[in-house]
Write a protein that holds these residues in place. Structure first.
Motif, short mmCIF file in Angstrom:
data_model
loop_
_atom_site.label_atom_id
_atom_site.label_comp_id
_atom_site.label_asym_id
_atom_site.label_seq_id
_atom_site.Cartn_x
_atom_site.Cartn_y
_atom_site.Cartn_z
N GLY A 1 1.09 -1.28 -0.11
CA GLY A 1 0.13 -0.33 -0.29
C GLY A 1 0.75 1.65 -0.14
O GLY A 1 0.66 2.07 -0.71
N VAL A 2 1.83 1.51 0.43
CA VAL A 2 2.49 2.48 0.78
C VAL A 2 3.64 2.30 -0.27
O VAL A 2 3.59 3.95 -0.67
CB VAL A 2 3.63 1.83 2.09
N PHE A 3 4.12 1.50 -0.87
CA PHE A 3 4.73 1.41 -2.64
C PHE A 3 3.81 1.98 -3.39
O PHE A 3 4.25 3.21 -4.16
CB PHE A 3 5.45 0.04 -2.87
N SER A 4 2.65 1.38 -3.88
CA SER A 4 1.49 2.28 -4.52
C SER A 4 1.28 3.59 -4.08
O SER A 4 1.16 4.38 -5.11
CB SER A 4 0.53 1.03 -4.66
N SER A 5 0.64 3.67 -2.52
CA SER A 5 0.59 5.16 -2.51
C SER A 5 1.12 6.01 -2.80
O SER A 5 1.17 7.26 -3.09
CB SER A 5 0.16 5.54 -1.43
#
Length: 278
Positions: free
Chosen positions: A50-54
């Motif tokens: 999630g952090v990577f995509s966001s």
């Protein structure tokens, strides 16, 4: 096997370690310390991905004014590094508990209470919850986050050589005219990325494992640098490649399944949104 090879003594190569664990602890020896990681792996993986995509979407919006713009190599590097930093906050206590439990060489039972708790081979922790609270009470929050520096040095570059090779292999495996790679391409790219990442990160993984295992019975290392120097002085350069085979081999199937599950979940959610909001 990985923890025993990296932080234990007298296990030799991977096959010898496997046979030793099986002879001394039977099949249950291979599953020590697994309950805590299994209970938290969903949260851990969702936060990392999630952090990577966001972060990627945020950088695309910031640079190009459109979050859907394909990220550049620099954007993926920054997003991977941010994901690595965040992962350490969740992953360090989980890894610590897992490693402490795995480095106990005999199971806990009431009959063992008479054994000195600091003697090598005697049980110190009764399970993951007891392990966590014992470390917290004796060593405080700093004890729970023992090995954080080594884990940062492993995970920040580690996620860069995890997400970037995955994206490169997916692009390479996607035929012209197709919007997204096939399920097999995702599975293969994820597996290759996992093998590369775990293989390259093995040296710092060894240091992290040794620091976190340190403290079950005695404290040998003062910090990351001291662990590196002592390990090198006592065992030479080869010590930093302990567990390389296990890391690389396990990196392929675990990462292949992770990326495939992630991509299929995204597709399912997008399809659901399209059907709900035509």
């Amino acid at each position: 096997l990985q923890t025993r090879l990296q932080a234990g003594q007298g296990y030799g190569n991977t096959l010898q370690c496997f046979l030793t664990v099986y002879r001394n602890e039977s099949v249950t020896g291979f599953f020590k310390g697994m309950s805590f990681p299994m209970a938290t792996t969903g949260l851990y993986s969702s936060v990392v991905f999630g952090v990577f995509s966001s972060t990627q979407r945020f950088l695309s919006q910031l640079r190009h004014g459109d979050a859907a713009t394909a990220p550049s190599l620099a954007d993926m590097t920054v997003a991977s590094s941010v994901a690595g930093f965040v992962s350490v906050a969740i992953g360090t206590p989980v890894d610590l508990v897992k490693i402490r439990l795995q480095m106990q060489t005999q199971p806990y039972s009431k009959a063992n209470f008479k054994l000195k708790p600091t003697a090598p081979g005697s049980p110190v922790y009764r399970g993951p919850v007891h392990c966590f609270w014992t470390i917290l009470q004796k060593e405080g929050v700093a004890g729970i986050y023992r090995g954080t520096v080594a884990m940062l040095l492993r995970d920040v570059p580690g996620y860069c050589v995890y997400f970037i090779p995955y994206a490169v292999f997916c692009d390479w495996a996607t035929p012209e005219g197709r919007i997204s790679p096939s399920a097999f391409s995702v599975w293969l790219a994820g597996g290759v990325a996992g093998a590369i990442s775990w293989g390259l990160c093995t040296p710092m993984d060894v240091v992290k494992s040794r620091l976190q295992a340190d403290g079950v019975y005695l404290n040998q290392y003062k910090g990351t640098l001291d662990c590196i120097l002592q390990s090198y002085q006592n065992e030479g350069l080869k010590v930093f490649f302990r567990g390389l085979t296990v890391n690389t081999v396990r990196g392929f199937p675990s990462s292949a399944a992770m990326f495939l599950g992630y991509e299929l979940s995204l597709k399912a959610m997008k399809r659901g949104q399209t059907e709900t909001n035509p």
